[in-house]
Design a protein around this motif. Structure first.
Motif, PDB file in Angstrom:
ATOM      1  N   ALA A  13       0.837  -1.208   0.000  1.00  0.00           N
ATOM      2  CA  ALA A  13       0.000   0.000   0.000  1.00  0.00           C
ATOM      3  C   ALA A  13       0.865   1.249   0.000  1.00  0.00           C
ATOM      4  CB  ALA A  13      -0.925  -0.008   1.217  1.00  0.00           C
ATOM      5  N   ARG A  14       1.981   1.215   0.726  1.00  0.00           N
ATOM      6  CA  ARG A  14       2.905   2.355   0.726  1.00  0.00           C
ATOM      7  C   ARG A  14       3.503   2.557  -0.665  1.00  0.00           C
ATOM      8  NH1 ARG A  14       7.242   1.580   5.291  1.00  0.00           N
ATOM      9  NH2 ARG A  14       7.803   3.702   4.598  1.00  0.00           N
ATOM     10  N   LEU A  15       3.837   1.436  -1.331  1.00  0.00           N
ATOM     11  CA  LEU A  15       4.380   1.544  -2.683  1.00  0.00           C
ATOM     12  C   LEU A  15       3.334   2.088  -3.650  1.00  0.00           C
ATOM     13  CD1 LEU A  15       6.349  -1.836  -2.977  1.00  0.00           C
ATOM     14  CD2 LEU A  15       7.269   0.419  -2.398  1.00  0.00           C
ATOM     15  N   LYS A  16       2.115   1.567  -3.539  1.00  0.00           N
ATOM     16  CA  LYS A  16       1.046   1.974  -4.449  1.00  0.00           C
ATOM     17  C   LYS A  16       0.732   3.466  -4.328  1.00  0.00           C
ATOM     18  CE  LYS A  16      -0.431  -1.773  -6.639  1.00  0.00           C
ATOM     19  NZ  LYS A  16      -0.529  -1.840  -8.127  1.00  0.00           N
ATOM     20  N   ALA A  17       1.026   4.039  -3.164  1.00  0.00           N
ATOM     21  CA  ALA A  17       0.735   5.461  -2.956  1.00  0.00           C
ATOM     22  C   ALA A  17       1.568   6.356  -3.874  1.00  0.00           C
ATOM     23  CB  ALA A  17       0.990   5.835  -1.500  1.00  0.00           C
ATOM     24  N   TYR A  18       2.640   5.787  -4.461  1.00  0.00           N
ATOM     25  CA  TYR A  18       3.474   6.583  -5.364  1.00  0.00           C
ATOM     26  C   TYR A  18       2.946   6.585  -6.792  1.00  0.00           C
ATOM     27  CZ  TYR A  18       6.976   7.167  -1.740  1.00  0.00           C
ATOM     28  OH  TYR A  18       7.621   7.519  -0.581  1.00  0.00           O
ATOM     29  N   GLU A  19       1.993   5.727  -7.098  1.00  0.00           N
ATOM     30  CA  GLU A  19       1.439   5.704  -8.447  1.00  0.00           C
ATOM     31  C   GLU A  19       0.790   7.047  -8.770  1.00  0.00           C
ATOM     32  OE1 GLU A  19       0.470   0.944  -9.049  1.00  0.00           O
ATOM     33  OE2 GLU A  19      -1.175   2.358  -8.717  1.00  0.00           O
ATOM     34  N   GLY A  20       1.072   7.546  -9.951  1.00  0.00           N
ATOM     35  CA  GLY A  20       0.518   8.829 -10.388  1.00  0.00           C
ATOM     36  C   GLY A  20       1.362  10.030 -10.002  1.00  0.00           C
ATOM     37  N   ARG A  21       2.391   9.816  -9.163  1.00  0.00           N
ATOM     38  CA  ARG A  21       3.253  10.935  -8.785  1.00  0.00           C
ATOM     39  C   ARG A  21       4.347  11.131  -9.834  1.00  0.00           C
ATOM     40  NH1 ARG A  21       4.719  10.475  -2.464  1.00  0.00           N
ATOM     41  NH2 ARG A  21       5.502  12.575  -2.933  1.00  0.00           N
ATOM     42  N   PHE A 118      10.010  17.078 -21.745  1.00  0.00           N
ATOM     43  CA  PHE A 118       9.376  15.827 -21.331  1.00  0.00           C
ATOM     44  C   PHE A 118       9.004  15.870 -19.852  1.00  0.00           C
ATOM     45  CE2 PHE A 118      13.915  15.423 -20.759  1.00  0.00           C
ATOM     46  CZ  PHE A 118      14.064  14.795 -19.533  1.00  0.00           C
ATOM     47  N   ASP A 119       8.039  15.028 -19.520  1.00  0.00           N
ATOM     48  CA  ASP A 119       7.628  14.802 -18.131  1.00  0.00           C
ATOM     49  C   ASP A 119       7.443  13.301 -17.943  1.00  0.00           C
ATOM     50  OD1 ASP A 119       6.915  17.622 -16.941  1.00  0.00           O
ATOM     51  OD2 ASP A 119       6.052  17.576 -18.963  1.00  0.00           O
ATOM     52  N   SER A 120       7.767  12.808 -16.739  1.00  0.00           N
ATOM     53  CA  SER A 120       7.598  11.392 -16.434  1.00  0.00           C
ATOM     54  C   SER A 120       6.714  11.233 -15.210  1.00  0.00           C
ATOM     55  CB  SER A 120       8.956  10.724 -16.170  1.00  0.00           C
ATOM     56  OG  SER A 120       9.764  10.748 -17.318  1.00  0.00           O
ATOM     57  N   VAL A 121       5.990  10.122 -15.193  1.00  0.00           N
ATOM     58  CA  VAL A 121       5.123   9.807 -14.067  1.00  0.00           C
ATOM     59  C   VAL A 121       5.349   8.364 -13.662  1.00  0.00           C
ATOM     60  CG1 VAL A 121       3.193   9.083 -15.547  1.00  0.00           C
ATOM     61  CG2 VAL A 121       2.742   9.912 -13.231  1.00  0.00           C
ATOM     62  N   ILE A 122       5.219   8.095 -12.363  1.00  0.00           N
ATOM     63  CA  ILE A 122       5.269   6.713 -11.879  1.00  0.00           C
ATOM     64  C   ILE A 122       3.915   6.096 -12.202  1.00  0.00           C
ATOM     65  CG2 ILE A 122       5.599   5.202  -9.877  1.00  0.00           C
ATOM     66  CD1 ILE A 122       7.109   7.634  -8.582  1.00  0.00           C
ATOM     67  N   GLU A 123       3.867   5.331 -13.255  1.00  0.00           N
ATOM     68  CA  GLU A 123       2.585   4.848 -13.745  1.00  0.00           C
ATOM     69  C   GLU A 123       2.039   3.692 -12.913  1.00  0.00           C
ATOM     70  OE1 GLU A 123       0.882   4.777 -18.064  1.00  0.00           O
ATOM     71  OE2 GLU A 123       2.164   3.014 -17.813  1.00  0.00           O
ATOM     72  N   SER A 124       2.918   2.771 -12.513  1.00  0.00           N
ATOM     73  CA  SER A 124       2.429   1.641 -11.720  1.00  0.00           C
ATOM     74  C   SER A 124       3.553   1.008 -10.922  1.00  0.00           C
ATOM     75  CB  SER A 124       1.774   0.580 -12.626  1.00  0.00           C
ATOM     76  OG  SER A 124       2.734  -0.018 -13.465  1.00  0.00           O
ATOM     77  N   VAL A 125       3.165   0.422  -9.788  1.00  0.00           N
ATOM     78  CA  VAL A 125       4.059  -0.412  -8.987  1.00  0.00           C
ATOM     79  C   VAL A 125       3.313  -1.721  -8.768  1.00  0.00           C
ATOM     80  CG1 VAL A 125       5.403  -0.646  -6.878  1.00  0.00           C
ATOM     81  CG2 VAL A 125       4.985   1.640  -7.835  1.00  0.00           C
ATOM     82  N   SER A 126       3.903  -2.824  -9.185  1.00  0.00           N
ATOM     83  CA  SER A 126       3.213  -4.113  -9.108  1.00  0.00           C
ATOM     84  C   SER A 126       3.140  -4.619  -7.681  1.00  0.00           C
ATOM     85  CB  SER A 126       3.944  -5.148  -9.964  1.00  0.00           C
ATOM     86  OG  SER A 126       5.139  -5.575  -9.316  1.00  0.00           O
ATOM     87  N   GLY A 127       2.331  -5.643  -7.483  1.00  0.00           N
ATOM     88  CA  GLY A 127       2.405  -6.404  -6.249  1.00  0.00           C
ATOM     89  C   GLY A 127       3.698  -7.211  -6.222  1.00  0.00           C
TER      90      GLY A 127
END
Length: 304
Positions: A13-21, A118-127
């Motif tokens: 859940a902590r990792l998933k919180a970075y998605e979209g940042r 350019f801009d980059s986003v953290i799109e996903s972090v897997s389980g």
């Protein structure tokens, strides 16, 4: 044990919180799209398409990421959020990394003179995933690349941050055997006696290494040998990280060593941390036994 799944769920859940940042913000290409880089790319790839030359040239689409790369420097636009995510994974034991795949989408061609942003986003972090390398998490970033403010393409890049699998139960692997033939057998016989022998043409006196059946200076097939003093310097080097090979423990430094006699030999640089090896570093020959059969020449780094 009953609490272990809950620990994993909390960590994920902590990792998933970075998605979209954001992973990189308001990045600017180091150079405009330009003909020399296009030419170098095409020469390296062997691509002779006429679309990449002439007054109406475009850049090869697969160069998309090349215009955003930072070289050996850390990009200032990389965000604290991305660094925090990597640090969180490192501190949890997932401190090894390997690039796994990338994909690109091309929306319009890039042409010489285009200014890149350019801009980059953290799109996903897997389980948590279990792989042969070890258990870990796939982190995917998406980079939107623009030319003159117009979206030109999208680049997705995925890495695996993992905890290396425990290897203590694996059998000890032997180093690969050198290929010994009639042209180099004398060299390996010398190594067995702890002598590093260099061929010398008896016609013109030219030293040569590696061993060859004839002189590449005058063509004479006649030769004798001289024993190397063992002194040398690092002419060039690479550091092996991935993939790991049996019987080797990366990271390790592999150097192109220029001997005092003027010839060069490829071997490991030992005795100093791999990240302290430098071009021009003095080295000294030593012989190491790796098993009951194999002795190899390596070079001990000499630090001030």
């Amino acid at each position: 044990m009953s609490g272990e799944p809950e620990v994993h769920e909390e960590f994920e859940a902590r990792l998933k919180a970075y998605e979209g940042r954001p992973a990189a913000a308001t990045g600017v290409g180091r150079d405009p799209v330009n003909e020399p880089m296009i030419r170098h790319w095409c020469e390296a790839m062997g691509d002779t398409s006429p679309a990449y030359t002439g007054p109406d040239a475009i850049a090869p689409p697969t160069m998309l990421q090349a215009w955003t790369m930072a070289g050996l420097t850390r990009r200032p636009e990389r965000t604290a959020a991305y660094d925090e995510l990597l640090t969180l994974l490192d501190e949890s034991g997932h401190d090894a990394v390997v690039a796994t795949d990338c994909d690109q989408e091309y929306l319009r061609p890039l042409r010489p003179g285009d200014e890149i942003t350019f801009d980059s986003v953290i799109e996903s972090v897997s389980g948590r995933k279990t792989t042969k390398l070890g258990a870990g998490y796939f982190v995917t970033t998406r980079t939107d690349i623009r030319a003159g403010g117009e979206l030109a393409g999208t680049h997705r890049f995925r890495i695996l941050k993992y905890a290396p699998a425990h290897r203590s139960s694996r059998p000890v692997e032997r180093r690969p055997r050198p290929v010994v033939n009639r042209d180099n057998a004398g060299f390996w016989e010398g190594v067995a006696r702890h002598e590093l022998l260099i061929q010398r043409c008896t016609a013109c006196g030219t030293l040569r290494f590696p061993w060859l059946p004839g002189c590449n200076a005058c063509g004479s097939p006649d030769w004798d040998t001289v024993e190397a003093s063992g002194e040398g310097t690092v002419y060039s080097y690479v550091v092996l990280h991935h993939p790991p090979f049996p019987a080797f423990e990366p990271p390790c430094a592999v150097g192109l060593i220029e001997l005092a006699e003027g010839v060069r030999i490829v071997s490991n640089v030992v005795g100093v941390p791999y990240d302290k090896v430098r071009i021009g570093m003095p080295v000294r020959l030593e012989f190491r036994r790796y098993d009951e059969e194999l002795v190899l020449p390596v070079f001990q780094g000499v630090t001030p």
